[in-house]
Design a protein around this motif. Sequence first.
Motif, PDB file in Angstrom:
ATOM      1  N   SER A 157      41.216  75.249  53.611  1.00 28.56           N
ATOM      2  CA  SER A 157      40.383  75.503  54.790  1.00 28.56           C
ATOM      3  C   SER A 157      38.932  75.734  54.402  1.00 28.56           C
ATOM      4  CB  SER A 157      40.920  76.721  55.560  1.00 28.56           C
ATOM      5  OG  SER A 157      42.216  76.470  56.073  1.00 28.56           O
ATOM      6  N   THR A 158      38.691  76.411  53.291  1.00 27.21           N
ATOM      7  CA  THR A 158      37.319  76.636  52.830  1.00 27.21           C
ATOM      8  C   THR A 158      36.639  75.320  52.494  1.00 27.21           C
ATOM      9  OG1 THR A 158      37.913  78.815  51.969  1.00 27.21           O
ATOM     10  CG2 THR A 158      35.920  77.799  51.094  1.00 27.21           C
ATOM     11  N   LEU A 159      37.368  74.399  51.891  1.00 25.82           N
ATOM     12  CA  LEU A 159      36.804  73.078  51.580  1.00 25.82           C
ATOM     13  C   LEU A 159      36.333  72.387  52.852  1.00 25.82           C
ATOM     14  CD1 LEU A 159      36.436  71.051  49.173  1.00 25.82           C
ATOM     15  CD2 LEU A 159      38.555  70.000  49.953  1.00 25.82           C
ATOM     16  N   ILE A 182      29.757  75.090  57.953  1.00 24.77           N
ATOM     17  CA  ILE A 182      30.012  76.473  58.356  1.00 24.77           C
ATOM     18  C   ILE A 182      29.856  77.410  57.163  1.00 24.77           C
ATOM     19  CG2 ILE A 182      31.775  78.045  59.258  1.00 24.77           C
ATOM     20  CD1 ILE A 182      32.867  75.689  60.859  1.00 24.77           C
ATOM     21  N   ARG A 183      30.244  76.942  55.984  1.00 23.62           N
ATOM     22  CA  ARG A 183      30.025  77.671  54.731  1.00 23.62           C
ATOM     23  C   ARG A 183      29.102  76.833  53.842  1.00 23.62           C
ATOM     24  NH1 ARG A 183      31.994  80.999  57.382  1.00 23.62           N
ATOM     25  NH2 ARG A 183      33.952  82.146  57.131  1.00 23.62           N
ATOM     26  N   ARG A 184      28.315  77.526  53.017  1.00 26.48           N
ATOM     27  CA  ARG A 184      27.432  76.825  52.093  1.00 26.48           C
ATOM     28  C   ARG A 184      27.788  77.208  50.665  1.00 26.48           C
ATOM     29  NH1 ARG A 184      21.391  76.676  54.854  1.00 26.48           N
ATOM     30  NH2 ARG A 184      22.054  75.662  56.814  1.00 26.48           N
ATOM     31  N   PRO A 185      27.695  76.254  49.728  1.00 28.68           N
ATOM     32  CA  PRO A 185      28.098  76.538  48.343  1.00 28.68           C
ATOM     33  C   PRO A 185      27.268  77.659  47.726  1.00 28.68           C
ATOM     34  CG  PRO A 185      27.811  74.171  48.703  1.00 28.68           C
ATOM     35  CD  PRO A 185      27.257  74.850  49.910  1.00 28.68           C
ATOM     36  N   ASN A 186      27.903  78.451  46.866  1.00 29.65           N
ATOM     37  CA  ASN A 186      27.169  79.410  46.032  1.00 29.65           C
ATOM     38  C   ASN A 186      26.489  78.702  44.868  1.00 29.65           C
ATOM     39  OD1 ASN A 186      29.970  81.531  46.517  1.00 29.65           O
ATOM     40  ND2 ASN A 186      28.035  81.714  47.576  1.00 29.65           N
ATOM     41  N   THR A 195      38.899  60.567  57.418  1.00 34.42           N
ATOM     42  CA  THR A 195      39.661  61.664  58.012  1.00 34.42           C
ATOM     43  C   THR A 195      40.247  62.510  56.890  1.00 34.42           C
ATOM     44  OG1 THR A 195      40.254  60.239  59.880  1.00 34.42           O
ATOM     45  CG2 THR A 195      41.510  62.278  59.607  1.00 34.42           C
ATOM     46  N   ILE A 196      40.004  63.814  56.965  1.00 30.04           N
ATOM     47  CA  ILE A 196      40.510  64.747  55.960  1.00 30.04           C
ATOM     48  C   ILE A 196      41.337  65.806  56.677  1.00 30.04           C
ATOM     49  CG2 ILE A 196      39.914  66.311  54.074  1.00 30.04           C
ATOM     50  CD1 ILE A 196      37.167  64.930  53.954  1.00 30.04           C
ATOM     51  N   ILE A 197      42.579  65.907  56.295  1.00 31.28           N
ATOM     52  CA  ILE A 197      43.501  66.832  56.949  1.00 31.28           C
ATOM     53  C   ILE A 197      44.029  67.827  55.931  1.00 31.28           C
ATOM     54  CG2 ILE A 197      45.753  67.034  58.075  1.00 31.28           C
ATOM     55  CD1 ILE A 197      45.258  64.427  59.465  1.00 31.28           C
ATOM     56  N   ALA A 198      43.854  69.105  56.220  1.00 27.87           N
ATOM     57  CA  ALA A 198      44.518  70.146  55.433  1.00 27.87           C
ATOM     58  C   ALA A 198      45.856  70.422  56.094  1.00 27.87           C
ATOM     59  CB  ALA A 198      43.671  71.416  55.406  1.00 27.87           C
ATOM     60  N   THR A 199      46.935  70.257  55.370  1.00 23.80           N
ATOM     61  CA  THR A 199      48.241  70.305  56.018  1.00 23.80           C
ATOM     62  C   THR A 199      49.325  70.801  55.080  1.00 23.80           C
ATOM     63  OG1 THR A 199      49.865  68.984  57.273  1.00 23.80           O
ATOM     64  CG2 THR A 199      48.785  67.905  55.408  1.00 23.80           C
ATOM     65  N   MET A 256      45.566  70.991  45.868  1.00 24.48           N
ATOM     66  CA  MET A 256      44.669  72.062  45.458  1.00 24.48           C
ATOM     67  C   MET A 256      45.474  73.269  44.992  1.00 24.48           C
ATOM     68  SD  MET A 256      41.534  71.953  48.208  1.00 24.48           S
ATOM     69  CE  MET A 256      40.656  73.183  47.220  1.00 24.48           C
ATOM     70  N   HIS A 257      44.941  73.928  43.978  1.00 21.78           N
ATOM     71  CA  HIS A 257      45.572  75.146  43.466  1.00 21.78           C
ATOM     72  C   HIS A 257      44.479  76.049  42.916  1.00 21.78           C
ATOM     73  CE1 HIS A 257      48.624  77.782  41.878  1.00 21.78           C
ATOM     74  NE2 HIS A 257      48.127  77.680  40.659  1.00 21.78           N
ATOM     75  N   GLN A 258      44.391  77.249  43.461  1.00 20.96           N
ATOM     76  CA  GLN A 258      43.405  78.247  43.036  1.00 20.96           C
ATOM     77  C   GLN A 258      41.983  77.688  43.034  1.00 20.96           C
ATOM     78  OE1 GLN A 258      44.791  79.896  39.311  1.00 20.96           O
ATOM     79  NE2 GLN A 258      46.408  81.076  40.307  1.00 20.96           N
ATOM     80  N   GLY A 259      41.660  76.968  44.106  1.00 21.85           N
ATOM     81  CA  GLY A 259      40.292  76.504  44.295  1.00 21.85           C
ATOM     82  C   GLY A 259      39.889  75.300  43.494  1.00 21.85           C
TER      83      GLY A 259
END
Length: 611
Positions: free
Chosen positions: A370-372, A379-383, A514-518, A534-537
């Motif tokens: 979801s963060t990706l 909505i979020r910006r990279p550090n 299209t990118i789906i988190a599922t 994905m695993h641990q970011g």
Amino acid sequence: MTTTLDQLTQKEPREAAPIISLQNVAFQYPGAESMALHNVHLTVQPGEFIAIAGTNGSGKSTLCKCLNGLIPNYYVGDLSGSVEIAGLQAANETVSSLSRKVAYVFQDFENQLVRPTVFDEASFAPLNYGYADYRERGLRALAMLGIEHLKEQWIWQLSGGQKHLTALAGALSLDPEIIIVDEPVAQLDPFHARLIYDKLNMLNKQYGKTIIVIEHHTEFIADYCHKVVLMDSGTIRWIKPVQEALSSIDELAARHILPPQVTLAVRDAEAAMMVEQPDNRLYPITIDEAVRYFESRSATPAILTDAPCDSVEGNAETSPSQKPLVAFSNVSYGYKTITREIHPVIRNMTITFHEGDRIALVGNNGAGKSTLLKLISGIRRPNAGLLEVCGHLTKQASPELLSDFVSYIYQNPEEMFIEDSIRKDVEYFLKARGNADYRPFVDEIIERLRLTPLQDRDGRLLSGGQQRRATLAIGLAMRPTVMLLDEPTASLDAASRREMTDMLAQLHDHVKTTIIATHDMQLVAEWANRVIVMHQGQVALDTDQRSLFRHVAVLEQAGLIAPQITLLSQKLGLEPPCLSVAEFTERFTGGQISSSNKSQWSKEGFTIGST
């Protein structure tokens, strides 16, 4: 023969009184044109494990909210009939008094977590009821679910599965007789979904709790439940033992409920080979039953191994020279904890997404999916690092600018409703951007997603599945270049799920990526042309859908479980394993499946093998 006094006074054994009894129950929401419930009769015995199934809007959640007093004490409306719960007339009780008898874990379970730590949450209900042993009750509930080791953890540190168990522990601390769970697996990865059901099964068998689940996923119903209650248009069509219920394939298909994949595989194989199928045929409903069935047939492994091998590692359809629509370059993101330390969520990620990609982001809860999506939407910006979306660096572009190119559909659908009707929500972006002739396009979207009867309703008052369809309409109305969807098939019935993918296909001229988190591995197997685990970011694997299920170690690490038909293929020794029921049937029967059978399934609401 002389009859003794003892014999005269001896009573026959009596069946236990039902723990739930509904007689002629009806309910109508304010402003609704039709009844949400009507002529509902339901009896549940103590210790049963019941699944309530039905299409979106059939009345499943409304029925369950009558059982714990939310209707009519919280959701007002016209309620009639008799609702008796554990010997209490619900009409004479409050939500508070009924909560001692009935525990309710909502579909959006995170919203019922109100305390900072796991132990605080588990102890909160008995503390508020004034129980002197509230601490012991909280600890006992955590121990029952095997999560006492989490008692000092902050709620925000938990994974989705751990939060779900914590919500269940909070309800268990009052020692209720009945536990209702709305869509137990809707927001969980496959591993934690199975874990939740294992815990419910334990509570049912070891502690005698009566369990009621609202469920679309029939493979879980097959493995855990005793009976199925089928709802249709606000009433109960039938109540059947689980094997009989899931063998009623035609009835389920007519109501957009997909039977287990293994059940369809047997049905389709027998139809292809002209095996007579009586009306009362009981089919295998679990993987083990299906394995025994197919192993007993004459097909040999040699016949079953021929299958397309059209996939390779990575994204084969992308041209290396093609400019990516989305490009991550050493991107990291994290948030500050209460100790002001940075908790990493995305770690030094470098990856590109191109036009034509149909990407499935998979992984366990908390992996960063979801963060990706939120980073891509702005909505979020990279550090750290650079992220370019449709030619714009997100560090320099506002979310408003990016929304001209990117549509992001949230995991929690209620977060997308800002107006007092669905139609106004769908029109909002087009009107804000000054599109003059938007009404025909809005009409088409609303009609395609079966929202016409609901278009004047407030989205926040709809069922979970109806909300999903409404948010999809909101996103599609934006005509995006990049479409981001967070758990889009959670809570959807088969018809809504098919309409979602059909709509995306029809908008290919507008939606380029299209990118789906599922967590829906069936969707992954049949829709995606690229799968990112994905695993641990971090990216643990970037591959195609057929190769994905060969990486057993990665699947286990990421809490993923292959679709039922793929697992059946693997148990039968098929290589490569099948991704759909249609492929399995084709290989098992040597191509004997008939076009008439395919058209029959299409008429019933879903194409053969579409599960």
